[in-house]
Design a protein around this motif. Sequence first.
Motif, PDB file in Angstrom:
ATOM      1  N   GLN A 444       0.820  -1.216   0.000  1.00 30.63           N
ATOM      2  CA  GLN A 444       0.000   0.000   0.000  1.00 30.63           C
ATOM      3  C   GLN A 444       0.853   1.264   0.000  1.00 30.63           C
ATOM      4  O   GLN A 444       0.345   2.345  -0.279  1.00 30.63           O
ATOM      5  N   ARG A 693      -8.105  -1.870  -4.313  1.00 33.38           N
ATOM      6  CA  ARG A 693      -7.575  -2.799  -3.318  1.00 33.38           C
ATOM      7  C   ARG A 693      -8.270  -4.155  -3.354  1.00 33.38           C
ATOM      8  O   ARG A 693      -7.806  -5.099  -2.746  1.00 33.38           O
ATOM      9  N   GLU A 714      -7.876  -2.585   7.840  1.00 35.64           N
ATOM     10  CA  GLU A 714      -7.624  -1.378   7.045  1.00 35.64           C
ATOM     11  C   GLU A 714      -7.438  -0.165   7.961  1.00 35.64           C
ATOM     12  O   GLU A 714      -6.551   0.659   7.765  1.00 35.64           O
ATOM     13  N   ALA A 781     -13.207   2.161   5.109  1.00 35.88           N
ATOM     14  CA  ALA A 781     -13.323   0.899   5.843  1.00 35.88           C
ATOM     15  C   ALA A 781     -14.790   0.496   5.981  1.00 35.88           C
ATOM     16  O   ALA A 781     -15.152  -0.678   5.838  1.00 35.88           O
TER      17      ALA A 781
END
Lengths: 800, 227
Positions: A444, A693, A714, A781
């Motif tokens: 990430q 993602r 996350e 999230a």
Amino acid sequence: MILLTLRALTSYWRRHRGQLLALLAGLTLATALWSAVQAINGQARSDYVRAAQQLGGTEQTFLARADGGAIPMDSFAQLRRAGWRVSPVMEARVVVGNLRLRVTGLDPFTAAPGTLPPAMAQQLASDPASVMTAPGRGFAAPELVAQLPAESLLPPLDPTPGLPPREIVTDISTVAALPDAELVRLSLHPQQPRFQTPLEQIAPDLVLQAGTGRVDATRLTDSFHLNLTAFGLLSFAVGLFIVHAGIGLAFEQRRATVRTLRALGVPLRTVMIALLVELLCLALIAGGAGVLLGYLLAAALLPDVAATLRGLYGAAVGDGLLFRPVWALSGMAMAVLGTGTAAATGLWALARMPLLASARPRAWSRVSERALWMQAAFGLVLLGLGVVAAWALDGLVAGFTLLGGLLLGAALMLPLSLALVLRLGRSQARSVLGAWFWADAQQQLRGLSMALMALMLALATNIGVGTMVSSFRLTFTGWLDQRLAADLYISARSEEQGAAITDWAQASRLRLLPLVSAEQTLSGRPGDIFGVKDDPLYRDSWPLIAAIAEPWDALHDAGAVLINEQLARSAALWPGQEITLAPGWRVPIAGVYSDYGNPKAQAIVALPELESRFSGLPRLRFGLIAPDTESARTQLQDLGLSQGQITDQAGIKAFSLAIFEQTFAVTAALNVLTLAVAGFAIFTSLTTLAALRLPQLAPVWALGKPRAALARLELLRAVLLAGLTYVLALPVGLALAWSLLAVVNVEAFGWRLPMFLFPSQWVWLGLAALLAALLAAALPARRLARRSPADFLRVFANER
Amino acid sequence: MIDARDITKTYPGTPRAVPVLQGLSLAVSGGETVALTGESGSGKSTLLHILGGLEAADTGIVTIAGQDVGALDEAGRAALRRDSIGLVFQQFNLIPSLDVGANLAFQARLNGRYDAGWAGTLAERLGLSDLLSRYPEELSGGQQQRVAIGRALASRPPVLMADEPTGNLDEDSAARVLDLMLSLVRETGTTLLIVTHSAAVAAQMDRRVHLSRGRLSAPSDAVGAAS
């Protein structure tokens, strides 16, 4: 074809409105902060010009001393006798209540036509005696007239719109009667005799200058504006990180579209033109909104800035903000240029993308460690350049190059530092999920590095500026306690009144400290020499930062001198060395004292010594140590002193601290805004990257990790990365604070402040950073936790 | 319609360069349908990309609809693709942010040959009439492939090149999509060059050519075995 291509490309934003909004908001915020600073600076500078024009009609040339000191009357008389058509301008500083005012006296008889303020010229035409005979007549801005008490040293005032907010203009004879009035410049009539004795022969210490001739505050106000500009630029840079992240991702996500367009026969050039048009439109929309927001922000901040400039530097700045096309255009230009800069790498990558290249977004491809090392090496070079510049260059340029090198260098080194920490975490992981968590965080990093760099800049700036301001506040408060040790400060109207005050104090058995000074050039700088009485007050509380043993004994018994820090640093003179105070008067330096806020050089000698060197110095100002200040005040008023002539210590301290707080109110506001912008950068990156993602998360979900658990991970990852960034920002912030205190302050103001550490501030800032990351990650999230399983399954259907 | 002579193409590689096409020649007449078969990695897609002006050959001459592709610059090759070639990709390559209607009309609008009536007919024949306002991500693979075929045919190109157009589809969907494409191609007299692994698909074309070791060879039963 361009329109069709543009439509195909921009249709992306219709499907990604949140991303568009974030991008526009980022650019708007960046432009707004930049424009606000420009608007404030522009307004202040235009007020300076307006003040100059009101005071001198049009742009004038004049004669002044190169060192900024007072012009001897003799020089004026000799010039007039030699045929020079010059008009004297006198100035005096007056404190009325909490207001520090400048009173400027012009001579109507010799002033060139059109150089008097219109209101004064009108009054002179209708009733000259009212201006030129006692008590005289003053002209001041209406808001100032409304603030002043009726009873003061000043003449009756006419409200005159357009004059500077802390300035009174009057006849020269009225100013001459005020304490400390001095001849500061001689304005030159535009028409001069053909043959004149050269200036060097009559008054070699005078030089020809243009403008208002007030050189004393220029350097300080310039420093102030430069500081604001630097802050504006920093905020803009932080904002650009958002724009870079937003545009970069939009380009990444449209690689497939670009490839398809080209395969269908759209030439690359057309695609590039369409992208440029799109960027220009985005920049203009966000730039326009940013300029508008910047205007509102500037209007809100300007009163504080104006108060600072007036109070601290005596500069003439009003509270009102006018819309100026110049800074609006500069804001738009910055928005366009910033967008171009932020998009440059993305555009370049698209332009060089082979037609048959993989169309998959590369944002999540793992960044090569070599690239990180290269970037960090570049950061190190920038850092080195900053240090070298600070060592090799002079002035503020050196200071700001050091700051720029430090901040940019540290930001560029951040991704590698984080990658190394994450690798360490991965190697220490004990569970499979833990190993995946660290590895995923590593992956990430590329997508988030821009936002994290922005966060680091904001955090380091907050720590740096916060430490500087708090150190300044602590030092300043202590210094005020030391410097303003007397209980009352008194200004006498005349020497007779001064003598009456002295007699009264003796009779009352109160300690009275005369404040006597003479203007003198000290080591080439305009300055003052003060004479002080031998009193325990000075010995106990004067803020010495360097001294020989028993400096006060040396001062009173051996004719030594104390000098202020500005003079010590600029002339490299320290205790043990000698200084020439006047021709034939060379004395050893016994100590150096801090003297914040004073742009001039200053020296202190024993009072008898000063009075023997400069005969006829009036004793007009005094400090009084009185256990009962109210009783003392009453008795002084009985002697004929007005309220405006007596100021108590608490009032001056409160006034000074208020100026201080106002000075840094703007800094604090920009600080908070920069942090908010950085928080927004993380939010933008996380939100826009969330969709990309899925391929990383889908396999973990399929292997049995629920969506809610993935969402929690996350959140944890965002907090972890923000926390690591904060830890790395801390030393950078402290280095920034040191640079501000030890380099920039010395270059800008001439004094160095001690650095204090405030760990509690760091804790709060750390918590704020974690909270910002938590908030920024919350929405993506939440979306992940509620994402339909079909979205995860689609990853496996090879339909992306 | 398609004339390729002595085409060579070599990809640089480590430790040595990999020759993909070695002096290959191919001619396809107007309105003919040709299947290009071969093992994985035999260079089928490379040949299609060269013929479609997406990639340049190292040597040789390619003429499409009378235009020498090698003599065209980037803009000229883009114009050739836009005006003369319809491309159908294995991965569909629709524009994700445009709805089905806009995707269908895109290339035709690009080359100025958009005909609402013909676009409507295509949508109807391809079973897309009810899906015009949907976005690609809301469609199944078969539906997306039909949109891609419709986009290629909507601009009435003289040549249609398709790279494994049914490779991502199940057997039934693949058969339906292929039937539709062939009937539309034959009705419009479009030249079709289709890359495929499938012997069943190849069998429906007028002619089959097999690519092996960078050269074309006569079709044989091995084609079917290879698939």
